[in-house]
Design a protein around this motif. Structure first.
Motif, short mmCIF file in Angstrom:
data_model
loop_
_atom_site.label_atom_id
_atom_site.label_comp_id
_atom_site.label_asym_id
_atom_site.label_seq_id
_atom_site.Cartn_x
_atom_site.Cartn_y
_atom_site.Cartn_z
N UNK A 55 -111.45 -5.30 116.89
CA UNK A 55 -110.78 -4.90 115.65
C UNK A 55 -111.73 -5.09 114.49
N UNK A 56 -111.52 -4.26 113.45
CA UNK A 56 -112.34 -4.39 112.25
C UNK A 56 -112.05 -5.71 111.53
N UNK A 57 -110.81 -6.18 111.63
CA UNK A 57 -110.48 -7.43 110.95
C UNK A 57 -111.21 -8.61 111.57
N UNK A 58 -111.42 -8.57 112.88
CA UNK A 58 -112.19 -9.63 113.52
C UNK A 58 -113.62 -9.69 112.96
N UNK A 59 -114.19 -8.53 112.65
CA UNK A 59 -115.52 -8.48 112.02
C UNK A 59 -115.47 -9.17 110.66
N UNK A 60 -114.46 -8.87 109.89
CA UNK A 60 -114.34 -9.45 108.55
C UNK A 60 -114.20 -10.98 108.62
N UNK A 61 -113.34 -11.44 109.53
CA UNK A 61 -113.12 -12.89 109.65
C UNK A 61 -114.42 -13.57 110.08
N UNK A 62 -115.10 -12.99 111.07
CA UNK A 62 -116.37 -13.57 111.53
C UNK A 62 -117.37 -13.67 110.38
N UNK A 63 -117.46 -12.62 109.60
CA UNK A 63 -118.46 -12.61 108.52
C UNK A 63 -118.12 -13.58 107.40
N UNK A 64 -116.85 -13.95 107.26
CA UNK A 64 -116.49 -14.98 106.29
C UNK A 64 -116.87 -16.37 106.80
N UNK A 65 -116.95 -16.51 108.12
CA UNK A 65 -117.17 -17.83 108.72
C UNK A 65 -118.61 -18.08 109.13
N UNK A 66 -119.39 -17.02 109.32
CA UNK A 66 -120.76 -17.18 109.81
C UNK A 66 -121.69 -16.22 109.07
#
Length: 313
Positions: A55-66
């Protein structure tokens, strides 16, 4: 101007609404869920050769965390892939489909990317089926949920009012859970019958299957699971119409089959037909017996008429 109900959570709904406005549609936001980040550890990224996103949201969450962007990205579809590129990943591949297509993409890139361990970043409710498909090829895919979706228990006021006034032409549905939640909300008394004039545009047949409890003007299924194919239907592309017709026809056949109930004589009892289903063994036998009885009755009538005529003469 055609109005379109968008069921995606924000911020995706906001972005998509802007695109629809530019295309001459009136978007109405009606998110069915909200996303909540989960606490996870991302400290061992160096043990993986690639990241997989469904999902695109998983990309967004990952990029906020790493901050790490050096690993190749294997994305389920074009929207997820584009989100990864915009987020700073330089090596991005799109499966252009669903989780099965993503598993096939991982298999095809195993040698080129020297894949042994892939980190699958996803939502809490994403099934763990990719690892089973890739493990036989020597690739282990570790599923790591980094966010969860929480159902909303009511529609936004603007969306509810538009539905009650009959001011919604189409609704876009992107997941089975979203579709199921929308059906649950629209089955409430104050929403009774609002779907009869609405076309539902679904990203997959699985999503469409959640809508059978309500009457719809039409239920369309994208020819492949992606935003572009859904927009083809919304904009009335010829190939999208043909796909929609065949899907509706299959649904009508399935409804007829599900509503048919044979009794012990082989009769079909449903809203459309009361008679004999000659496709079944019991039905054929009953039909043949009725035909034989009819022929016998006709013969007896003929004999009786002959006797009466002879007696008269």
């Amino acid at each position: 101007m055609r109005s379109v109900l968008i069921t995606r959570p924000q911020p995706f709904a906001d972005e998509f609404a802007g695109d629809l406005r530019r295309d001459g549609f009136l978007p109405i936001l009606a998110p069915m869920t909200r996303y909540i980040d989960m606490e996870v550890s991302l400290e061992e990224l160096n043990t993986y050769q690639a990241l997989a996103f469904t999902s695109a949201h998983a990309v967004r969450v990952f990029c906020r965390r790493a901050s790490d962007r050096h690993l190749p990205v294997l994305a389920v579809g074009d929207m997820t892939a584009e989100t990864a590129r915009r987020s700073g990943f330089s090596e991005v591949y799109s499966a252009k489909g669903d989780s099965n297509d993503l598993a096939a993409l991982i298999e095809s890139k195993t040698e080129a990317l020297n894949l042994r361990n892939v980190l699958h970043l996803c939502s809490e409710d994403t099934p763990d089926d990719i690892n089973a498909a890739t493990k036989k090829h020597g690739v282990t895919v570790k599923r790591l949920p980094i966010y969860k979706a929480e159902f909303l228990d009511s529609l936004p006021l603007e969306a509810a009012q538009a539905l009650q006034k009959g001011a919604v032409d189409s609704v876009l549905l992107f997941s089975s859970r979203t579709a199921a939640n929308l059906v649950r909300l629209l089955k409430r008394r104050e929403m009774k019958g609002v779907t009869k004039k609405i076309e539902a545009i679904c990203i997959s047949a699985q999503v469409a299957s959640e809508l059978s409890a309500l009457p719809w003007r039409a239920i369309h299924v994208a020819r492949h699971p992606g935003m572009a194919a859904m927009l083809e239907i919304l904009k009335g592309a010829p190939n999208a119409k043909a796909n929609s017709f065949s899907q509706e026809r299959r649904q009508r056949v399935e409804r007829r089959q599900q509503s048919s109930l044979l009794d012990n004589r082989g009769f079909v009892q449903n809203a459309d037909y009361e008679g004999i289903d000659r496709r079944t063994g019991a039905g054929r036998r009953v039909y043949e017996k009725m035909q034989q009885d009819r022929v016998m009755r006709e013969r007896l009538k003929f004999i009786n008429r002959s006797i009466i005529t002879g007696a008269f003469l």
